[in-house]
Design a protein around this motif. Structure first.
Motif, PDB file in Angstrom:
ATOM      1  N   GLU A   1       0.838  -1.202   0.000  1.00  0.00           N
ATOM      2  CA  GLU A   1       0.000   0.000   0.000  1.00  0.00           C
ATOM      3  C   GLU A   1       0.872   1.251   0.000  1.00  0.00           C
ATOM      4  OE1 GLU A   1      -2.870  -0.240   3.231  1.00  0.00           O
ATOM      5  OE2 GLU A   1      -4.389  -0.776   1.726  1.00  0.00           O
ATOM      6  N   SER A   2       1.960   1.212   0.751  1.00  0.00           N
ATOM      7  CA  SER A   2       2.868   2.369   0.805  1.00  0.00           C
ATOM      8  C   SER A   2       3.522   2.632  -0.544  1.00  0.00           C
ATOM      9  CB  SER A   2       3.958   2.146   1.867  1.00  0.00           C
ATOM     10  OG  SER A   2       3.392   2.035   3.149  1.00  0.00           O
ATOM     11  N   LYS A   3       3.905   1.543  -1.214  1.00  0.00           N
ATOM     12  CA  LYS A   3       4.519   1.666  -2.546  1.00  0.00           C
ATOM     13  C   LYS A   3       3.558   2.336  -3.525  1.00  0.00           C
ATOM     14  CE  LYS A   3       6.397  -1.149  -6.327  1.00  0.00           C
ATOM     15  NZ  LYS A   3       6.763  -2.492  -6.794  1.00  0.00           N
ATOM     16  N   TYR A   4       2.285   1.908  -3.477  1.00  0.00           N
ATOM     17  CA  TYR A   4       1.282   2.491  -4.379  1.00  0.00           C
ATOM     18  C   TYR A   4       0.940   3.916  -3.977  1.00  0.00           C
ATOM     19  CZ  TYR A   4       0.348  -1.442  -7.449  1.00  0.00           C
ATOM     20  OH  TYR A   4       0.473  -2.402  -8.422  1.00  0.00           O
ATOM     21  N   ALA A   5       0.944   4.187  -2.670  1.00  0.00           N
ATOM     22  CA  ALA A   5       0.638   5.540  -2.196  1.00  0.00           C
ATOM     23  C   ALA A   5       1.649   6.547  -2.741  1.00  0.00           C
ATOM     24  CB  ALA A   5       0.629   5.574  -0.674  1.00  0.00           C
ATOM     25  N   GLU A   6       2.899   6.117  -2.884  1.00  0.00           N
ATOM     26  CA  GLU A   6       3.920   6.990  -3.459  1.00  0.00           C
ATOM     27  C   GLU A   6       3.587   7.387  -4.896  1.00  0.00           C
ATOM     28  OE1 GLU A   6       7.581   4.896  -3.092  1.00  0.00           O
ATOM     29  OE2 GLU A   6       7.600   4.970  -0.886  1.00  0.00           O
ATOM     30  N   MET A   7       2.809   6.513  -5.586  1.00  0.00           N
ATOM     31  CA  MET A   7       2.397   6.797  -6.969  1.00  0.00           C
ATOM     32  C   MET A   7       1.018   7.461  -7.018  1.00  0.00           C
ATOM     33  SD  MET A   7       3.683   3.332  -8.949  1.00  0.00           S
ATOM     34  CE  MET A   7       2.824   2.143  -7.895  1.00  0.00           C
ATOM     35  N   GLY A   8       0.442   7.719  -5.836  1.00  0.00           N
ATOM     36  CA  GLY A   8      -0.855   8.386  -5.787  1.00  0.00           C
ATOM     37  C   GLY A   8      -2.041   7.452  -5.896  1.00  0.00           C
ATOM     38  N   ALA A   9      -1.851   6.147  -5.669  1.00  0.00           N
ATOM     39  CA  ALA A   9      -2.931   5.169  -5.788  1.00  0.00           C
ATOM     40  C   ALA A   9      -3.200   4.530  -4.429  1.00  0.00           C
ATOM     41  CB  ALA A   9      -2.557   4.092  -6.802  1.00  0.00           C
ATOM     42  N   LYS A  10      -4.429   4.087  -4.251  1.00  0.00           N
ATOM     43  CA  LYS A  10      -4.781   3.347  -3.040  1.00  0.00           C
ATOM     44  C   LYS A  10      -5.859   2.322  -3.376  1.00  0.00           C
ATOM     45  CE  LYS A  10      -8.182   6.677  -1.253  1.00  0.00           C
ATOM     46  NZ  LYS A  10      -8.511   7.568  -0.115  1.00  0.00           N
ATOM     47  N   ALA A  11      -6.098   1.404  -2.451  1.00  0.00           N
ATOM     48  CA  ALA A  11      -7.082   0.350  -2.690  1.00  0.00           C
ATOM     49  C   ALA A  11      -8.468   0.956  -2.886  1.00  0.00           C
ATOM     50  CB  ALA A  11      -7.086  -0.626  -1.510  1.00  0.00           C
ATOM     51  N   VAL A  12      -9.201   0.420  -3.865  1.00  0.00           N
ATOM     52  CA  VAL A  12     -10.574   0.862  -4.110  1.00  0.00           C
ATOM     53  C   VAL A  12     -11.452   0.374  -2.957  1.00  0.00           C
ATOM     54  CG1 VAL A  12     -12.578   0.674  -5.636  1.00  0.00           C
ATOM     55  CG2 VAL A  12     -10.279   0.871  -6.619  1.00  0.00           C
ATOM     56  N   HIS A  13     -12.103   1.308  -2.288  1.00  0.00           N
ATOM     57  CA  HIS A  13     -12.943   0.981  -1.123  1.00  0.00           C
ATOM     58  C   HIS A  13     -14.265   0.346  -1.580  1.00  0.00           C
ATOM     59  CE1 HIS A  13     -15.235   1.295   2.556  1.00  0.00           C
ATOM     60  NE2 HIS A  13     -16.087   2.132   1.988  1.00  0.00           N
ATOM     61  N   LEU A  14     -14.637  -0.749  -0.944  1.00  0.00           N
ATOM     62  CA  LEU A  14     -15.925  -1.381  -1.220  1.00  0.00           C
ATOM     63  C   LEU A  14     -16.993  -0.775  -0.309  1.00  0.00           C
ATOM     64  CD1 LEU A  14     -17.909  -3.402  -2.362  1.00  0.00           C
ATOM     65  CD2 LEU A  14     -16.947  -5.158  -0.830  1.00  0.00           C
ATOM     66  N   ASP A  15     -17.802   0.112  -0.854  1.00  0.00           N
ATOM     67  CA  ASP A  15     -18.934   0.705  -0.135  1.00  0.00           C
ATOM     68  C   ASP A  15     -20.156  -0.188  -0.350  1.00  0.00           C
ATOM     69  OD1 ASP A  15     -18.635   1.395  -2.818  1.00  0.00           O
ATOM     70  OD2 ASP A  15     -19.559   3.372  -2.591  1.00  0.00           O
ATOM     71  N   LEU A  16     -20.139  -1.311   0.339  1.00  0.00           N
ATOM     72  CA  LEU A  16     -21.068  -2.409   0.088  1.00  0.00           C
ATOM     73  C   LEU A  16     -22.532  -1.978   0.153  1.00  0.00           C
ATOM     74  CD1 LEU A  16     -21.366  -5.428  -0.490  1.00  0.00           C
ATOM     75  CD2 LEU A  16     -21.300  -5.832   1.976  1.00  0.00           C
ATOM     76  N   ASP A  17     -22.914  -1.252   1.199  1.00  0.00           N
ATOM     77  CA  ASP A  17     -24.322  -0.862   1.347  1.00  0.00           C
ATOM     78  C   ASP A  17     -24.777   0.009   0.175  1.00  0.00           C
ATOM     79  OD1 ASP A  17     -24.507  -2.261   3.692  1.00  0.00           O
ATOM     80  OD2 ASP A  17     -24.239  -0.517   5.000  1.00  0.00           O
ATOM     81  N   ALA A  18     -23.944   0.969  -0.204  1.00  0.00           N
ATOM     82  CA  ALA A  18     -24.308   1.866  -1.309  1.00  0.00           C
ATOM     83  C   ALA A  18     -24.471   1.098  -2.616  1.00  0.00           C
ATOM     84  CB  ALA A  18     -23.244   2.953  -1.464  1.00  0.00           C
ATOM     85  N   VAL A  19     -23.592   0.122  -2.842  1.00  0.00           N
ATOM     86  CA  VAL A  19     -23.642  -0.658  -4.094  1.00  0.00           C
ATOM     87  C   VAL A  19     -24.866  -1.567  -4.124  1.00  0.00           C
ATOM     88  CG1 VAL A  19     -22.448  -2.416  -5.457  1.00  0.00           C
ATOM     89  CG2 VAL A  19     -21.149  -0.530  -4.468  1.00  0.00           C
ATOM     90  N   THR A  20     -25.130  -2.280  -3.030  1.00  0.00           N
ATOM     91  CA  THR A  20     -26.271  -3.207  -3.013  1.00  0.00           C
ATOM     92  C   THR A  20     -27.599  -2.456  -3.049  1.00  0.00           C
ATOM     93  OG1 THR A  20     -26.084  -3.331  -0.599  1.00  0.00           O
ATOM     94  CG2 THR A  20     -25.027  -5.069  -1.866  1.00  0.00           C
ATOM     95  N   GLN A  21     -27.643  -1.277  -2.440  1.00  0.00           N
ATOM     96  CA  GLN A  21     -28.883  -0.491  -2.471  1.00  0.00           C
ATOM     97  C   GLN A  21     -29.230  -0.037  -3.886  1.00  0.00           C
ATOM     98  OE1 GLN A  21     -28.403   2.686   0.397  1.00  0.00           O
ATOM     99  NE2 GLN A  21     -28.346   1.247   2.124  1.00  0.00           N
ATOM    100  N   LYS A  22     -28.244   0.013  -4.755  1.00  0.00           N
ATOM    101  CA  LYS A  22     -28.514   0.390  -6.151  1.00  0.00           C
ATOM    102  C   LYS A  22     -28.890  -0.810  -7.017  1.00  0.00           C
ATOM    103  CE  LYS A  22     -25.433   4.333  -5.775  1.00  0.00           C
ATOM    104  NZ  LYS A  22     -24.057   4.823  -5.920  1.00  0.00           N
ATOM    105  N   GLY A  23     -28.986  -1.992  -6.389  1.00  0.00           N
ATOM    106  CA  GLY A  23     -29.478  -3.162  -7.110  1.00  0.00           C
ATOM    107  C   GLY A  23     -28.416  -4.078  -7.667  1.00  0.00           C
ATOM    108  N   TYR A  24     -27.163  -3.853  -7.318  1.00  0.00           N
ATOM    109  CA  TYR A  24     -26.092  -4.730  -7.783  1.00  0.00           C
ATOM    110  C   TYR A  24     -25.860  -5.840  -6.760  1.00  0.00           C
ATOM    111  CZ  TYR A  24     -24.976  -0.601 -10.634  1.00  0.00           C
ATOM    112  OH  TYR A  24     -25.036   0.476 -11.479  1.00  0.00           O
ATOM    113  N   GLU A  25     -25.610  -7.053  -7.246  1.00  0.00           N
ATOM    114  CA  GLU A  25     -25.222  -8.135  -6.349  1.00  0.00           C
ATOM    115  C   GLU A  25     -23.700  -8.209  -6.335  1.00  0.00           C
ATOM    116  OE1 GLU A  25     -26.171 -12.857  -5.544  1.00  0.00           O
ATOM    117  OE2 GLU A  25     -27.564 -11.629  -6.719  1.00  0.00           O
ATOM    118  N   VAL A  26     -23.114  -8.210  -5.159  1.00  0.00           N
ATOM    119  CA  VAL A  26     -21.659  -8.121  -5.021  1.00  0.00           C
ATOM    120  C   VAL A  26     -21.064  -9.495  -4.724  1.00  0.00           C
ATOM    121  CG1 VAL A  26     -19.756  -7.133  -3.685  1.00  0.00           C
ATOM    122  CG2 VAL A  26     -21.758  -5.724  -4.249  1.00  0.00           C
ATOM    123  N   ILE A  27     -20.037  -9.843  -5.483  1.00  0.00           N
ATOM    124  CA  ILE A  27     -19.220 -11.030  -5.221  1.00  0.00           C
ATOM    125  C   ILE A  27     -17.859 -10.528  -4.765  1.00  0.00           C
ATOM    126  CG2 ILE A  27     -18.246 -13.163  -6.171  1.00  0.00           C
ATOM    127  CD1 ILE A  27     -21.311 -13.089  -6.251  1.00  0.00           C
TER     128      ILE A  27
END
Length: 328
Positions: free
Chosen positions: A268-294
């Motif tokens: 994560e630190s290596k990627y942070a140096e390049m300005g990137a970070k892990a994509v956050h899974l906002d599970l409730d927001a995604v499922t409320q829009k009708g998507y099924e998450v795997i």
């Protein structure tokens, strides 16, 4: 029980995107009993692809080459040779041999699509590889401050928040074979890849988007593991989906496949140096829009973080198989 039954034919799956992520995933999918068609963006205008595009007036070959290599059954040495990039030879520096071969095949056959087909035959490619359109397209972005940036390679470098991307010309004609592949598909898979420069450009080709919307295939979205500087800074999974919806105007996907595996702090630190970070899974927001998450642990780390192609393809195949069993 359904699980004891087997589907009677190979499912037809259409995979849409571009870039490294698509190629990694296809290496796993080609090991499954699937009839694969890959539809690849033709908006690239940087590096070797951009030079060949401008000088030879052909669609950019780079993403096509990577997908061909991913699906090829050729000897590893041949694949390595085709990925070889010249370094110091005047006139060739920066070009990969595979890009030059695609350019040569296009010149010999008189047509880019035929050139891809012939090189696919030489490489014993498992499946079909098709450009989204028969000619190169120009990608533009409107930024949040109202400025317009022209060129796929320039958009992430602008250092601004992207409001929307669009094609020039707007009414790009898709390759008819690509439309037919979507119409006949049992499954349509979009991603992973650069959201604004590899994924959305394909969906902006009007007839391709319409065919996807009207298809009764199961539709899957594979979300990126990391954000991309200049494109998806601080984006969550839901933000990726919202951006696609905003551009297409439709709720496209039945399933969203995401990584929830832990990424080691030093990576994560290596990627942070390049300005990137892990994509956050906002599970409730995604499922409320009708998507099924795997969600599963879907990453591997070698030099860079990549999707675990074997694990990812297992989830994709099971989803497609279950969808087809329900349709029987």
């Amino acid at each position: 029980m359904q699980s004891r039954h087997k589907i009677l034919r190979r499912p037809k799956i259409v995979v849409i995107g571009g870039g490294t992520g698509l190629s990694v995933m296809l290496r796993g999918l080609k090991e499954k009993p699937l009839d694969i068609t890959a539809i690849v963006t033709v908006a690239d205008d940087g590096g070797s692809s951009g030079i060949l595009r401008n000088e030879l007036q052909i669609p950019p070959p780079g993403d096509i080459r990577n997908v061909l290599m991913a699906l090829a059954d050729a000897e590893p040495l041949l694949t390595e040779v085709l990925q070889y990039r010249f370094k110091t030879v005047p006139g060739l520096a920066g070009h990969s041999l595979g890009n030059l071969m695609l350019a040569a095949m296009t010149d010999i056959s008189g047509d880019f699509v035929t050139g891809i087909r012939e090189l696919s035959r030489v490489l014993a490619v498992r499946g079909r590889v098709l450009p989204a359109a028969g000619k190169a397209i120009v990608l533009k972005a409107e930024m949040a401050d109202g400025t317009i940036v022209t060129g796929e390679s320039m958009i992430p470098k602008a250092g601004k928040v992207i409001k929307r991307v669009f094609l020039e010309p707007l009414n790009v004609e898709p390759l008819q074979e690509a439309v037919e592949a979507i119409e006949q598909a049992d499954a349509i898979l979009i991603g992973p890849g650069s959201l604004y420069t590899s994924i959305i450009p394909n969906l902006l080709v009007p007839k391709l988007a319409n065919a996807i919307v009207e298809s009764e295939a199961v539709k899957l979205f594979v979300c990126n593991v990391m954000t991309q500087p200049g494109e998806t800074d601080n984006y969550s999974v839901g933000d990726h989906l919202d951006a696609i919806h905003a551009h297409i105007g439709h709720h496209l996907f039945d399933y969203v496949i995401v990584n929830d595996g832990e990424i080691p702090p030093q990576i994560e630190s290596k990627y942070a140096e390049m300005g990137a970070k892990a994509v956050h899974l906002d599970l409730d927001a995604v499922t409320q829009k009708g998507y099924e998450v795997i969600a599963d642990r879907l990453v591997l780390f070698r030099t860079f973080l990549r999707h675990d192609a074997e694990r990812l393809s297992h989830h994709i195949y099971k989803l497609v198989e279950n969808w087809m069993l329900r349709k029987r």
